[in-house]
Write a protein that holds these residues in place. Sequence first.
Motif, mmCIF file in Angstrom:
data_model
loop_
_atom_site.group_PDB
_atom_site.id
_atom_site.type_symbol
_atom_site.label_atom_id
_atom_site.label_comp_id
_atom_site.label_asym_id
_atom_site.label_seq_id
_atom_site.Cartn_x
_atom_site.Cartn_y
_atom_site.Cartn_z
ATOM 1 N N ILE A 122 3.552 -17.325 -24.160
ATOM 2 C CA ILE A 122 3.600 -16.656 -22.851
ATOM 3 C C ILE A 122 3.852 -15.159 -22.993
ATOM 4 C CG2 ILE A 122 4.795 -16.549 -20.618
ATOM 5 C CD1 ILE A 122 5.510 -19.459 -20.918
ATOM 6 N N ILE A 123 3.052 -14.379 -22.279
ATOM 7 C CA ILE A 123 3.241 -12.923 -22.262
ATOM 8 C C ILE A 123 3.572 -12.509 -20.836
ATOM 9 C CG2 ILE A 123 2.089 -10.697 -22.606
ATOM 10 C CD1 ILE A 123 0.322 -12.157 -24.665
ATOM 11 N N GLN A 124 4.630 -11.749 -20.661
ATOM 12 C CA GLN A 124 5.081 -11.412 -19.306
ATOM 13 C C GLN A 124 5.623 -9.986 -19.259
ATOM 14 O OE1 GLN A 124 7.928 -14.243 -17.784
ATOM 15 N NE2 GLN A 124 8.629 -12.872 -16.169
ATOM 16 N N GLY A 125 5.389 -9.292 -18.136
ATOM 17 C CA GLY A 125 5.930 -7.947 -17.961
ATOM 18 C C GLY A 125 5.051 -7.130 -17.030
ATOM 19 N N ALA A 126 5.388 -5.860 -16.891
ATOM 20 C CA ALA A 126 4.657 -4.989 -15.969
ATOM 21 C C ALA A 126 3.165 -5.026 -16.261
ATOM 22 C CB ALA A 126 5.179 -3.567 -16.069
ATOM 23 N N GLY A 127 2.370 -5.288 -15.223
ATOM 24 C CA GLY A 127 0.937 -5.435 -15.425
ATOM 25 C C GLY A 127 0.121 -4.403 -14.682
ATOM 26 N N ALA A 128 0.785 -3.393 -14.145
ATOM 27 C CA ALA A 128 0.057 -2.331 -13.448
ATOM 28 C C ALA A 128 0.888 -1.061 -13.494
ATOM 29 C CB ALA A 128 -0.221 -2.735 -12.007
ATOM 30 N N LYS A 158 0.840 -1.211 0.000
ATOM 31 C CA LYS A 158 0.000 0.000 0.000
ATOM 32 C C LYS A 158 0.870 1.256 0.000
ATOM 33 C CE LYS A 158 -3.302 2.580 2.717
ATOM 34 N NZ LYS A 158 -4.208 3.260 1.825
ATOM 35 N N GLU A 159 1.909 1.236 0.859
ATOM 36 C CA GLU A 159 2.814 2.392 0.935
ATOM 37 C C GLU A 159 3.458 2.702 -0.414
ATOM 38 O OE1 GLU A 159 4.601 1.818 5.175
ATOM 39 O OE2 GLU A 159 6.196 2.374 3.738
ATOM 40 N N LEU A 160 3.814 1.638 -1.138
ATOM 41 C CA LEU A 160 4.470 1.817 -2.437
ATOM 42 C C LEU A 160 3.485 2.194 -3.540
ATOM 43 C CD1 LEU A 160 6.968 -1.196 -2.312
ATOM 44 C CD2 LEU A 160 7.567 1.232 -2.294
ATOM 45 N N GLY A 161 2.196 2.261 -3.175
ATOM 46 C CA GLY A 161 1.195 2.680 -4.158
ATOM 47 C C GLY A 161 0.763 1.555 -5.089
ATOM 48 N N TYR A 162 1.061 0.299 -4.728
ATOM 49 C CA TYR A 162 0.671 -0.818 -5.599
ATOM 50 C C TYR A 162 -0.788 -1.233 -5.407
ATOM 51 C CZ TYR A 162 5.544 -1.670 -6.868
ATOM 52 O OH TYR A 162 6.813 -1.543 -7.356
ATOM 53 N N THR A 163 -1.337 -0.957 -4.220
ATOM 54 C CA THR A 163 -2.716 -1.406 -3.963
ATOM 55 C C THR A 163 -3.708 -0.279 -4.239
ATOM 56 O OG1 THR A 163 -2.845 -0.708 -1.651
ATOM 57 C CG2 THR A 163 -1.890 -2.874 -2.076
ATOM 58 N N GLU A 164 -4.970 -0.664 -4.300
ATOM 59 C CA GLU A 164 -6.045 0.319 -4.315
ATOM 60 C C GLU A 164 -6.031 1.026 -2.949
ATOM 61 O OE1 GLU A 164 -8.266 0.824 -6.931
ATOM 62 O OE2 GLU A 164 -6.944 -0.520 -8.023
ATOM 63 N N ASP A 182 -8.169 1.203 -0.649
ATOM 64 C CA ASP A 182 -8.559 0.180 0.320
ATOM 65 C C ASP A 182 -8.057 -1.159 -0.222
ATOM 66 O OD1 ASP A 182 -9.758 -1.771 1.870
ATOM 67 O OD2 ASP A 182 -11.643 -0.668 2.080
ATOM 68 N N PRO A 183 -7.013 -1.744 0.414
ATOM 69 C CA PRO A 183 -6.390 -2.959 -0.127
ATOM 70 C C PRO A 183 -7.368 -4.122 -0.304
ATOM 71 C CG PRO A 183 -5.127 -2.122 1.745
ATOM 72 C CD PRO A 183 -6.393 -1.310 1.678
ATOM 73 N N ARG A 184 -8.519 -4.049 0.355
ATOM 74 C CA ARG A 184 -9.495 -5.129 0.187
ATOM 75 C C ARG A 184 -9.972 -5.240 -1.259
ATOM 76 N NH1 ARG A 184 -13.375 -3.737 5.163
ATOM 77 N NH2 ARG A 184 -12.795 -1.662 4.399
ATOM 78 N N ASP A 185 -9.936 -4.090 -1.993
ATOM 79 C CA ASP A 185 -10.362 -4.121 -3.393
ATOM 80 C C ASP A 185 -9.406 -4.929 -4.272
ATOM 81 O OD1 ASP A 185 -12.635 -2.695 -2.869
ATOM 82 O OD2 ASP A 185 -11.694 -0.739 -3.252
ATOM 83 N N ASP A 186 -8.186 -5.144 -3.804
ATOM 84 C CA ASP A 186 -7.272 -6.039 -4.525
ATOM 85 C C ASP A 186 -7.386 -7.458 -3.975
ATOM 86 O OD1 ASP A 186 -5.723 -4.174 -6.247
ATOM 87 O OD2 ASP A 186 -5.238 -3.273 -4.307
ATOM 88 N N LEU A 187 -7.512 -7.559 -2.645
ATOM 89 C CA LEU A 187 -7.436 -8.873 -1.994
ATOM 90 C C LEU A 187 -8.694 -9.721 -2.184
ATOM 91 C CD1 LEU A 187 -5.692 -7.814 1.350
ATOM 92 C CD2 LEU A 187 -4.655 -8.930 -0.629
ATOM 93 N N ASN A 188 -9.806 -9.091 -2.586
ATOM 94 C CA ASN A 188 -11.027 -9.898 -2.743
ATOM 95 C C ASN A 188 -11.053 -10.711 -4.039
ATOM 96 O OD1 ASN A 188 -11.681 -8.082 -4.746
ATOM 97 N ND2 ASN A 188 -13.331 -7.079 -3.622
ATOM 98 N N GLY A 189 -10.066 -10.526 -4.907
ATOM 99 C CA GLY A 189 -9.964 -11.355 -6.118
ATOM 100 C C GLY A 189 -10.852 -10.903 -7.270
ATOM 101 N N LEU A 190 -11.694 -9.892 -7.037
ATOM 102 C CA LEU A 190 -12.657 -9.499 -8.077
ATOM 103 C C LEU A 190 -11.988 -8.894 -9.318
ATOM 104 C CD1 LEU A 190 -15.615 -9.325 -8.926
ATOM 105 C CD2 LEU A 190 -15.752 -7.096 -7.804
ATOM 106 N N ASP A 191 -10.903 -8.136 -9.087
ATOM 107 C CA ASP A 191 -10.179 -7.534 -10.215
ATOM 108 C C ASP A 191 -9.662 -8.634 -11.157
ATOM 109 O OD1 ASP A 191 -8.823 -5.090 -11.413
ATOM 110 O OD2 ASP A 191 -7.060 -6.327 -10.966
#
Length: 364
Positions: free
Chosen positions: A338-344, A206-212, A214-223
């Motif tokens: 396979i496709i790989q790389g920055a995804g956010a 969260k501090e690094l700005g990677y999460t939404e 509210d981190p729950r919006d990432d952790l609930n798997g819906l994205d």
Amino acid sequence: ASARQVNIAIIGAGGVGKCFLSQLESLAARRQNQRLVLTYIATSKKAVYSDSHSPIALDSVVSTLSSSSQAPLALPKLVDYLAASGTKTVLVDNTSSQEIADAYPSFLHRGISIVTPNKKAFSGSYKLWQDIFAAKEEGGALLYHEASCGAGLPVISTIKDLVETGDEVTKIEGVFSGTMSFLFNSFAPTSGSGGGKWSAEVAKAKELGYTEPDPRDDLNGLDVARKLTILARYAGLEVESPTSFPVQSLIPKELESVASGDEFLARLPEFDDQMEQVKAEAQKEGKVVRFVGSIDVASKQVKVGLEKFDLSHPIASLKGSDNIISFYTKRYGSNPLIIQGAGAGGDVTAMGVTSDLLKVLAQL
Ligand code: NHO
């Protein structure tokens, strides 16, 4: 307006939208956007436009927008406004609004093309998906949404190319969330040591700005479930919605209803033991745990959740917040594409939007 002119209307100027605007401006320097004229831009609170569809200067658009006293047009009015120009028009939706996604059929029906990173239109109800593609055909409009999965990585274009050239996708699997990738790469590194407590890794992300916010919006798997819904539909499955298949949430039951993201983070350490156990079980088998999504086309199974991987598996050795997506197809046999790389992130996501816009321009 010259016959080659293309008007552009933009909704949204947040993290991705601002990066998109700066990429749009730099297209001018490379003489690629001489045909493009910005005639409308809005956020949820403000807008800039004129009844005569006069050009809005790109180099000062962010400040023009922030000092504007015009309110955004209601969506049906916006459709009429854009269609009334008599000039070919592209709408760029840089929001995550369901309301705007629901209005795509009315834009497309009037011949207005759409470019967007918004997942809501393509991962909402199956009816909306069908309405969107029917309206696109009827209106003769173009529609691109590369950044709705894997940010700037060529994921959507790849699955479309595979299917349209007659290959058969049998299975898709991978890490589809930059946030989840970062969390597990640091919580359970392949080196076996160095991973901190789960709650500390979430706080760090969260501090690094990677999460939404509210981190729950990432952790609930819906994205992740939304991205899989989109890919499964292109692979030929009529997935009804992102909640119509099993999705594992990493939010402890007890914390689902706490009021704020901050309170969630404060109480998360109470549940560190649970995640520690998951990690230890994988370690016992010489594996690491990762949060993945998979689509099995033959059995029509879509699922999202934790799985264990051998240390040598490409999913295990991912770095940072990278995504990895493997396409198994008839043509590619047992060695997947396979496709790989920055995804956010703003810039790579905006690149997906800008390159889609160039594809539209080339065809209008
Ligand atoms: P922001 O920063 O919240 O900005 C939203 C903007 O839209 C604001 O200007 C707001 O005023 C405006 N807005 C919202 N509703 C509106 C309405 N009804 N009318 C007018 N204006 C409205 O959101 P972002 O971060 O710029 O995201 C924009 C879109 O890009 C969203 O659909 C998002 O899902 C999508 N997107 C973002 C990312 C990313 O990295 N930020 C990614 C993909 C797509 O690949 C990325 C990703 O999936 C990240 C993911 N969390 C992961 O993998 O960990």
